[in-house]
Each structure stands twice: as structure tokens, then as C-alpha cells.
Design a protein around this motif. Structure first.
Motif, PDB file in Angstrom:
ATOM      1  N   UNK A 294       3.732   8.431   4.038  1.00  0.00           N
ATOM      2  CA  UNK A 294       4.483   8.596   2.848  1.00  0.00           C
ATOM      3  C   UNK A 294       4.266   9.649   1.882  1.00  0.00           C
ATOM      4  N   UNK A 295       5.240   9.556   0.763  1.00  0.00           N
ATOM      5  CA  UNK A 295       4.922  10.295  -0.303  1.00  0.00           C
ATOM      6  C   UNK A 295       3.708   9.732  -1.143  1.00  0.00           C
ATOM      7  N   UNK A 296       3.232  10.509  -1.853  1.00  0.00           N
ATOM      8  CA  UNK A 296       2.060  10.033  -2.642  1.00  0.00           C
ATOM      9  C   UNK A 296       2.152   8.875  -3.677  1.00  0.00           C
ATOM     10  N   UNK A 297       3.297   8.962  -4.260  1.00  0.00           N
ATOM     11  CA  UNK A 297       3.677   7.909  -5.166  1.00  0.00           C
ATOM     12  C   UNK A 297       3.855   6.673  -4.944  1.00  0.00           C
ATOM     13  N   UNK A 298       4.103   6.410  -3.387  1.00  0.00           N
ATOM     14  CA  UNK A 298       4.355   5.425  -2.726  1.00  0.00           C
ATOM     15  C   UNK A 298       3.002   4.316  -2.493  1.00  0.00           C
ATOM     16  N   UNK A 299       2.066   5.124  -2.485  1.00  0.00           N
ATOM     17  CA  UNK A 299       0.939   4.461  -2.150  1.00  0.00           C
ATOM     18  C   UNK A 299       0.498   3.414  -2.862  1.00  0.00           C
ATOM     19  N   UNK A 300       0.491   3.436  -4.095  1.00  0.00           N
ATOM     20  CA  UNK A 300       0.049   2.124  -4.894  1.00  0.00           C
ATOM     21  C   UNK A 300       0.650   0.767  -4.320  1.00  0.00           C
ATOM     22  N   UNK A 301       2.079   0.992  -4.230  1.00  0.00           N
ATOM     23  CA  UNK A 301       2.642  -0.212  -3.876  1.00  0.00           C
ATOM     24  C   UNK A 301       2.561  -0.858  -2.380  1.00  0.00           C
ATOM     25  N   UNK A 302       2.279   0.284  -1.514  1.00  0.00           N
ATOM     26  CA  UNK A 302       1.760   0.044  -0.106  1.00  0.00           C
ATOM     27  C   UNK A 302       0.676  -0.620  -0.135  1.00  0.00           C
ATOM     28  N   UNK A 303      -0.505  -0.039  -0.930  1.00  0.00           N
ATOM     29  CA  UNK A 303      -1.724  -1.176  -0.838  1.00  0.00           C
ATOM     30  C   UNK A 303      -1.572  -2.390  -1.421  1.00  0.00           C
ATOM     31  N   UNK A 304      -0.740  -2.438  -2.300  1.00  0.00           N
ATOM     32  CA  UNK A 304      -0.659  -4.001  -2.940  1.00  0.00           C
ATOM     33  C   UNK A 304       0.103  -4.631  -1.696  1.00  0.00           C
ATOM     34  N   UNK A 305       1.168  -4.008  -1.269  1.00  0.00           N
ATOM     35  CA  UNK A 305       1.935  -4.916  -0.168  1.00  0.00           C
ATOM     36  C   UNK A 305       0.948  -5.207   1.074  1.00  0.00           C
ATOM     37  N   UNK A 306       0.068  -4.562   1.501  1.00  0.00           N
ATOM     38  CA  UNK A 306      -0.710  -4.746   2.487  1.00  0.00           C
ATOM     39  C   UNK A 306      -1.648  -5.767   2.034  1.00  0.00           C
ATOM     40  N   UNK A 307      -2.275  -5.821   0.836  1.00  0.00           N
ATOM     41  CA  UNK A 307      -3.239  -6.843   0.081  1.00  0.00           C
ATOM     42  C   UNK A 307      -2.514  -8.259   0.251  1.00  0.00           C
ATOM     43  N   UNK A 308      -1.268  -8.249  -0.092  1.00  0.00           N
ATOM     44  CA  UNK A 308      -0.468  -9.284  -0.263  1.00  0.00           C
ATOM     45  C   UNK A 308      -0.234  -9.911   1.447  1.00  0.00           C
ATOM     46  N   UNK A 309       0.056  -9.337   2.451  1.00  0.00           N
ATOM     47  CA  UNK A 309       0.340  -9.656   3.708  1.00  0.00           C
ATOM     48  C   UNK A 309      -1.022 -10.166   4.227  1.00  0.00           C
ATOM     49  N   UNK A 310      -2.160  -9.719   3.750  1.00  0.00           N
ATOM     50  CA  UNK A 310      -3.511 -10.220   4.134  1.00  0.00           C
ATOM     51  C   UNK A 310      -3.691  -9.669   5.561  1.00  0.00           C
TER      52      UNK A 310
END
Length: 340
Positions: A294-310
Motif C-alpha cells: 500500500x501507499x505509505x500513508x495507509x500504514x498507520x491505520x493498517x497496523x492499528x487494524x491488525x492489532x485490533x483483529x489480534x
């Protein structure tokens, strides 16, 4: 004795062979163009390479035999020696079965030599003539994923003989431990483990650096399982708050064994293999699955979403018994004269 052919591309085929051999109660004979794995104690055949060097006098190699096979280049001495090695091995060793991971041509040579074949099924679109030939003639299909992940459009003749064993990893049976987390009195922040494989990648160092720059609160650690030791990889997985990985089958299985939150990013492969895996993981909400970096600016949200899914959702992909399940199927596979 069981024969096991492991393709030389990447490290995953050899790793899977070793995982299965470790729990199988009979000898396993390895066959590959890749080097014999360190510590391998079974029989071994170093197969001739069929992709180098090219004969200069042949203008049209026709490697697909008019679209019927995947790799049979004309007038290639290595291909001829390889075929002779395989058929001589079948005649001399009389294996009970041959696991093919993966090659249509090896599967056909085994079956033409009278050896029952267990073909490792692969993710993605496998409806081409060559794959149909290997899957149709196989005595069983070994599917290293859970039922429903990649077989929804398979014909009944394939699903009826498939072994859906789930993901299988060299780390199956180990007990995952919680990550240390960011607030441990000295940690610089949560950790991303960026995991590459041995099969090549399209993501550039510039892409990775842009992702790091966009997530200043995270510490990124890169490694390749083909270079570093298995035990070190397990430790790194256990220490990661989120794993970012390609969508190769063994990498996914190892992340599943570690039960880690993850962002799985497909790398380009034939037959949309990794894209298919990434989509299914995302559809099932096991982890975040992407078909491209993905584009760089998407990474903060992606890492947060991964953490939420566990990481708990990985239990749907792998229960830790995949290799043992394969061993049980192989032990029960008895193809005798007169069998259909």
C-alpha cells in the motif's frame, strides 16, 4: 518408504518436507534440485537442473509442449538427466508413494513409473491444462490450508480426494507467548517484524522506508527466514506486536503458529497464488490481507487494524497439527494392485 519431491524455488517446499518427515513413522526419501537440507538423515537424490544452461543451437525451446505442460524445454540435457534420475529412482527404490511439492512433470513421471502420487495443491487459479493433468491423475491432493480457503471452485473429483490439513509449520506444537508490548518501561515502541521469503519480492527498499517514515511510533525489524535460523525466527515472531509478511504458504503458516497480528501483503506470483491467500485471510478477518504493497500513508491505520483483529483468528487457519495430519493420511494410503 515415501518419496518427497521438493521444488527448488524458495525455501518453503523443503521446509514443508522436513516438517512432515519429522512426524512420519517411515523413511522419507528427498528429491530436489535444491541442496540437501542440513541435518537431513533420509535418502536423497540431487536432481539435475532443467533450467540452466540453455542449449545455444535451439531456437524454439517450447517449454510448455504446446501449452500442455509447464516446463519441458526441447533438447535440454539437464531435463533428460532429471527424468532418467526420477524413473531410475522409482524402479530401484520402489517407493510406496511420491509426494510432489510441486511439479506437474514430476507428478506425471512418478505416475508413469507406477508410483501412487500425492500432489501438493497450491492456492490461486489452477484450472490450466497442466494443473488439471496433475490433479486429475493424483491419488490424493494435499491441501495445506483449511477447507474453503482455496477450493470453492474445485470440481468434486478434486475435493473428494483432497486432504485439507490446514497450514503446517515447523513451529507447530510450540506454545505462543504474549508480545512484550510498547509499555514495558524501556521499549521504544511497538515492534513490526517485516518478514521476507526466499522467492523474490517486488516491494522495494524505498517502499519499506516510506512505510517506516509514516509510522514513527513503531520499530521495524526486517529478516528473511531463508537466511536466519528457525529458532531465531520463532523468537522474533514472539517479540513482534504486528508481523508484516508476504503471502507465501509457509510464512503464513509460521505466523499462524505464533498467533501474531499480521498484515499479509501478496507478492506477484504465477496463478495469483499469493493474492488468493491474502484475500482469503482478509475475508475471514484472520489478519489484514492486501493484494499489493500500500501507499505509505495507509500504514498507520493498517497496523492499528491488525492489532485490533489480534492473533486469535489464526486458529481457523492452523490448529498446530497439520504435519501430523499429513502423516496420518500417508500412513492410511494403501494403493495396492487392483485398487481403483
Amino acid at each position: 518408504m515415501i518419496g518427497y519431491y521438493a521444488h527448488h524455488q524458495g525455501a518453503g517446499h523443503l521446509t514443508r518436507m522436513q516438517s512432515i518427515a519429522a512426524v512420519l513413522d517411515e523413511p522419507v526419501w528427498g528429491l530436489s534440485s535444491a541442496p540437501r537440507p542440513a541435518g537431513w538423515t533420509g535418502g536423497w537424490t540431487d536432481l539435475a537442473r532443467d533450467d540452466e544452461p540453455w542449449p545455444e543451437h535451439v531456437e524454439d525451446h517450447d517449454p510448455t509442449a504446446h501449452g500442455v505442460l509447464h516446463w519441458v524445454p526441447r533438447h535440454h540435457g539437464g531435463l533428460a538427466r532429471r527424468a532418467a534420475q526420477l524413473t531410475a529412482w522409482a524402479a530401484d527404490e520402489q517407493p510406496r508413494a511420491l509426494v510432489v511439492d510441486v511439479s506437474v512433470e514430476v507428478a506425471m513421471l512418478g505416475r508413469l513409473s507406477g508410483v501412487p502420487t500425492v500432489v501438493v495443491a497450491m492456492p490461486g487459479r489452477r484450472e490450466d491444462r497442466a494443473h488439471r493433468l496433475a490433479y486429475d491423475t493424483a491419488d490424493a491432493l494435499l491441501a495445506p490450508w483449511p477447507r474453503g480457503a482455496h477450493d470453492l471452485h474445485w470440481p468434486d473429483r478434486w475435493t473428494d480426494k483432497a486432504w485439507f490439513v490446514g497450514g503446517l509449520s515447523r513451529f507447530d506444537g510450540r506454545e505462543p507467548t504474549p508480545a512484550a508490548g510498547a509499555d514495558d518501561g524501556g521499549s521504544p515502541g511497538p515492534t513490526v517484524l517485516l518478514l521476507w521469503g526466499a522467492g523474490g519480492r517486488s516491494t522495494t527498499a524505498t517502499d519499506v522506508q516510506a512505510a517506516k517514515d509514516a509510522t514513527p511510533g513503531w520499530t521495524w525489524v526486517e529478516r528473511s527466514p531463508s537466511v536466519d535460523g528457525a529458532d531465531d525466527l520463532w523468537d522474533d515472531l514472539q517479540g513482534a506486536d504486528v508481523v508484516v509478511s508476504h503471502a507465501g504458504q509457509n510464512a503464513v503458516a509460521e505466523i499462524a503458529a505464533a498467533r501474531r497480528p499480521a498484515v499479509i501483503v501478496a507478492q506477484p506470483r504465477p496463478h495469483a497464488e499469493q493474492e488468493s491467500t491474502a484475500r482469503r485471510i482478509d475475508d475471514w478477518r484472520i489478519a489484514v490481507g492486501l493484494t499489493a504493497w500500500p501507499d505509505a500513508e495507509a500504514w498507520p491505520e493498517l497496523l492499528d487494524l491488525a492489532s485490533t483483529r489480534g492473533g486469535h483468528g489464526w486458529s481457523r487457519w492452523s490448529d498446530g497439527s497439520g504435519a501430523q495430519r499429513v502423516a496420518d493420511h500417508l500412513a492410511a494410503l494403501h494403493i495396492t494392485p487392483g485398487s481403483p
